[in-house]
Motif scaffolding. Sequence first.
Motif, PDB file in Angstrom:
ATOM      1  N   VAL A   5       0.842  -1.204   0.000  1.00  0.00           N
ATOM      2  CA  VAL A   5       0.000   0.000   0.000  1.00  0.00           C
ATOM      3  C   VAL A   5       0.874   1.250   0.000  1.00  0.00           C
ATOM      4  N   LEU A   6       0.705   2.082  -1.015  1.00  0.00           N
ATOM      5  CA  LEU A   6       1.431   3.350  -1.087  1.00  0.00           C
ATOM      6  C   LEU A   6       0.562   4.462  -0.478  1.00  0.00           C
ATOM      7  N   ILE A   7       1.187   5.278   0.368  1.00  0.00           N
ATOM      8  CA  ILE A   7       0.504   6.447   0.928  1.00  0.00           C
ATOM      9  C   ILE A   7       1.183   7.697   0.375  1.00  0.00           C
ATOM     10  N   THR A   8       0.459   8.546  -0.287  1.00  0.00           N
ATOM     11  CA  THR A   8       1.006   9.825  -0.742  1.00  0.00           C
ATOM     12  C   THR A   8       0.624  10.906   0.277  1.00  0.00           C
ATOM     13  N   GLY A   9       1.393  11.977   0.300  1.00  0.00           N
ATOM     14  CA  GLY A   9       1.071  13.104   1.201  1.00  0.00           C
ATOM     15  C   GLY A   9       1.070  12.713   2.663  1.00  0.00           C
ATOM     16  N   SER A  10       2.016  11.873   3.064  1.00  0.00           N
ATOM     17  CA  SER A  10       1.920  11.310   4.419  1.00  0.00           C
ATOM     18  C   SER A  10       2.397  12.247   5.523  1.00  0.00           C
ATOM     19  N   ASN A  11       2.770  13.487   5.158  1.00  0.00           N
ATOM     20  CA  ASN A  11       3.059  14.481   6.208  1.00  0.00           C
ATOM     21  C   ASN A  11       1.817  15.244   6.629  1.00  0.00           C
ATOM     22  N   GLY A  12       0.701  15.000   5.962  1.00  0.00           N
ATOM     23  CA  GLY A  12      -0.533  15.728   6.276  1.00  0.00           C
ATOM     24  C   GLY A  12      -1.330  15.033   7.372  1.00  0.00           C
ATOM     25  N   GLN A  13      -2.457  15.620   7.699  1.00  0.00           N
ATOM     26  CA  GLN A  13      -3.295  15.108   8.788  1.00  0.00           C
ATOM     27  C   GLN A  13      -3.716  13.647   8.559  1.00  0.00           C
ATOM     28  N   LEU A  14      -4.201  13.370   7.370  1.00  0.00           N
ATOM     29  CA  LEU A  14      -4.696  12.017   7.097  1.00  0.00           C
ATOM     30  C   LEU A  14      -3.545  11.018   6.978  1.00  0.00           C
ATOM     31  N   GLY A  15      -2.480  11.456   6.288  1.00  0.00           N
ATOM     32  CA  GLY A  15      -1.308  10.592   6.133  1.00  0.00           C
ATOM     33  C   GLY A  15      -0.703  10.213   7.478  1.00  0.00           C
ATOM     34  N   ASN A  31       1.632  -3.961   3.832  1.00  0.00           N
ATOM     35  CA  ASN A  31       2.965  -3.358   3.903  1.00  0.00           C
ATOM     36  C   ASN A  31       2.869  -1.935   3.346  1.00  0.00           C
ATOM     37  N   PHE A  32       3.127  -0.961   4.203  1.00  0.00           N
ATOM     38  CA  PHE A  32       2.930   0.437   3.818  1.00  0.00           C
ATOM     39  C   PHE A  32       4.217   1.081   3.333  1.00  0.00           C
ATOM     40  N   THR A  33       4.100   1.907   2.301  1.00  0.00           N
ATOM     41  CA  THR A  33       5.199   2.782   1.886  1.00  0.00           C
ATOM     42  C   THR A  33       4.684   4.212   2.009  1.00  0.00           C
ATOM     43  N   PHE A  34       5.329   4.986   2.865  1.00  0.00           N
ATOM     44  CA  PHE A  34       4.871   6.358   3.113  1.00  0.00           C
ATOM     45  C   PHE A  34       5.719   7.340   2.313  1.00  0.00           C
ATOM     46  N   PHE A  57       3.035  -1.821  -6.216  1.00  0.00           N
ATOM     47  CA  PHE A  57       1.948  -1.549  -5.277  1.00  0.00           C
ATOM     48  C   PHE A  57       0.657  -2.239  -5.711  1.00  0.00           C
ATOM     49  N   ASN A  58      -0.143  -2.622  -4.703  1.00  0.00           N
ATOM     50  CA  ASN A  58      -1.491  -3.126  -4.970  1.00  0.00           C
ATOM     51  C   ASN A  58      -2.517  -1.994  -4.830  1.00  0.00           C
ATOM     52  N   TYR A  59      -2.281  -1.114  -3.852  1.00  0.00           N
ATOM     53  CA  TYR A  59      -3.191   0.009  -3.599  1.00  0.00           C
ATOM     54  C   TYR A  59      -2.397   1.296  -3.447  1.00  0.00           C
ATOM     55  N   CYS A  60      -3.018   2.403  -3.832  1.00  0.00           N
ATOM     56  CA  CYS A  60      -2.463   3.724  -3.534  1.00  0.00           C
ATOM     57  C   CYS A  60      -3.552   4.512  -2.805  1.00  0.00           C
ATOM     58  N   ILE A  61      -3.241   4.956  -1.583  1.00  0.00           N
ATOM     59  CA  ILE A  61      -4.183   5.835  -0.868  1.00  0.00           C
ATOM     60  C   ILE A  61      -3.676   7.263  -1.033  1.00  0.00           C
ATOM     61  N   ASN A  62      -4.419   8.057  -1.762  1.00  0.00           N
ATOM     62  CA  ASN A  62      -3.951   9.413  -2.026  1.00  0.00           C
ATOM     63  C   ASN A  62      -4.386  10.370  -0.916  1.00  0.00           C
ATOM     64  N   CYS A  63      -3.436  10.646  -0.014  1.00  0.00           N
ATOM     65  CA  CYS A  63      -3.674  11.608   1.072  1.00  0.00           C
ATOM     66  C   CYS A  63      -3.087  12.970   0.711  1.00  0.00           C
ATOM     67  N   ALA A  64      -2.490  13.087  -0.474  1.00  0.00           N
ATOM     68  CA  ALA A  64      -1.874  14.348  -0.894  1.00  0.00           C
ATOM     69  C   ALA A  64      -2.944  15.267  -1.462  1.00  0.00           C
ATOM     70  N   ALA A  65      -2.879  16.518  -1.065  1.00  0.00           N
ATOM     71  CA  ALA A  65      -3.845  17.484  -1.598  1.00  0.00           C
ATOM     72  C   ALA A  65      -3.389  18.900  -1.295  1.00  0.00           C
ATOM     73  N   TYR A  66      -3.943  19.825  -2.057  1.00  0.00           N
ATOM     74  CA  TYR A  66      -3.834  21.254  -1.733  1.00  0.00           C
ATOM     75  C   TYR A  66      -5.084  21.567  -0.934  1.00  0.00           C
ATOM     76  N   THR A  67      -4.928  21.928   0.360  1.00  0.00           N
ATOM     77  CA  THR A  67      -6.108  22.053   1.226  1.00  0.00           C
ATOM     78  C   THR A  67      -6.321  23.461   1.798  1.00  0.00           C
ATOM     79  N   ALA A  68      -5.530  24.432   1.317  1.00  0.00           N
ATOM     80  CA  ALA A  68      -5.675  25.800   1.840  1.00  0.00           C
ATOM     81  C   ALA A  68      -6.864  26.473   1.139  1.00  0.00           C
ATOM     82  N   VAL A  69      -8.037  26.294   1.724  1.00  0.00           N
ATOM     83  CA  VAL A  69      -9.290  26.676   1.055  1.00  0.00           C
ATOM     84  C   VAL A  69      -9.322  28.161   0.684  1.00  0.00           C
ATOM     85  N   ASP A  70      -8.923  29.016   1.602  1.00  0.00           N
ATOM     86  CA  ASP A  70      -8.964  30.461   1.296  1.00  0.00           C
ATOM     87  C   ASP A  70      -7.849  30.863   0.330  1.00  0.00           C
TER      88      ASP A  70
END
Length: 288
Positions: A5-15, A31-34, A57-70
């Motif tokens: 399982v690949l995790i993108t954006g793993s420095n963020g809240q969800l990651g 088996n996670f890859t952060f 990878f079998n799965y990619c969980i995309n936790c990466a995003a631009y989240t600064a709404v304003d």
Amino acid sequence: MKTEVLITGSNGQLGKTVFALHQGNNYKALNFTFTTKATLDISNQEQVDRYFQSNNFNYCINCAAYTAVDRAEEEKEEAFLINAIGARNLAEVCKKYGVILIHISTDFVFDGSKKEPYSETDIPNPINVYGASKLQGERNIQSILENYFIIRTSWLYSEFGNNFVKTMLRLGAEKEELHVVNDQIGSPTYAQDLVEVVLEIIISGNKKFGLYHFSNKGAISWFEFAQAVFKFGQISIKLNSIQTKNYPTPARRPKNSVLESSKIETAFKITTADWKNGLHQVIAKYYE
Ligand SMILES: NC(=O)c1ccc[n+]([C@@H]2O[C@H](COP(=O)([O-])OP(=O)(O)OC[C@H]3O[C@@H](n4cnc5c(N)ncnc54)[C@H](OP(=O)(O)O)[C@@H]3O)[C@@H](O)[C@H]2O)c1
């Protein structure tokens, strides 16, 4: 063999929430890859392709995003680069290398004019740049992939990163009086509850692909959310409710962004917790 399982954006809240859960040892079959923006920039198509090619990878969980709404109102290009083009890059490599993409999206794809909770069949109509960029990301994935899960969630909070609960706890220690809007309604969602659902989808091997909503149960305003934070945190502060029109922000927010989660509950046989359940844990961890 373990599921990769690949995790993108793993420095963020969800990651960081995924990382904390993986450390808890409950997910031995995975088996996670952060990766972080520094190690895997999802907006860089070539880098993303090379990374997927050299891994399996079998799965990619995309936790990466631009989240600064304003800020997105002024940084439209950057928001679309990460939320729309980044999502497209991941969809393309997931297709090429046979990886299942689990992408997280947002209640902000809706305009908030509906009086009831939003279901997956409701027509999105974002009223800010962030929402538009996230919607374009969803559409990019849907146009490329069949094997995807897009999970829209709302009002994420946790012990990690930046979120409303932590902001209230900080302001509660600094200020004697606070004004919080009372006419935007949503469902606060404990990030750990969302991650547990995502990991359950992977572990179950259930392939009911598609678009889902997931948020914790209950619908409240930001004012009521702040009230609960101060009550649970035993913070004494004068809290005033105000209307959105008296608290102008660069980005407009939907008045109602409550999500209906019954589709995901039925498909994956999950029970959704009340929004309050995680709050006690987050506040306890904040003070630890
Ligand atoms: N937070 C909420 O209330 C909420 C509500 C509904 C939906 N969502 C969705 O939930 C997901 C997770 O949100 P979150 O709260 O965890 O957000 P977050 O804390 O802002 O985390 C996002 C992460 O993505 C990273 N990132 C940014 N650009 C990247 C790139 N080009 N390549 C790789 N990584 C990149 C960021 O790194 P830098 O910090 O270094 O830029 C950050 O670590 C997002 O898809 C968001 O849209 C969030």
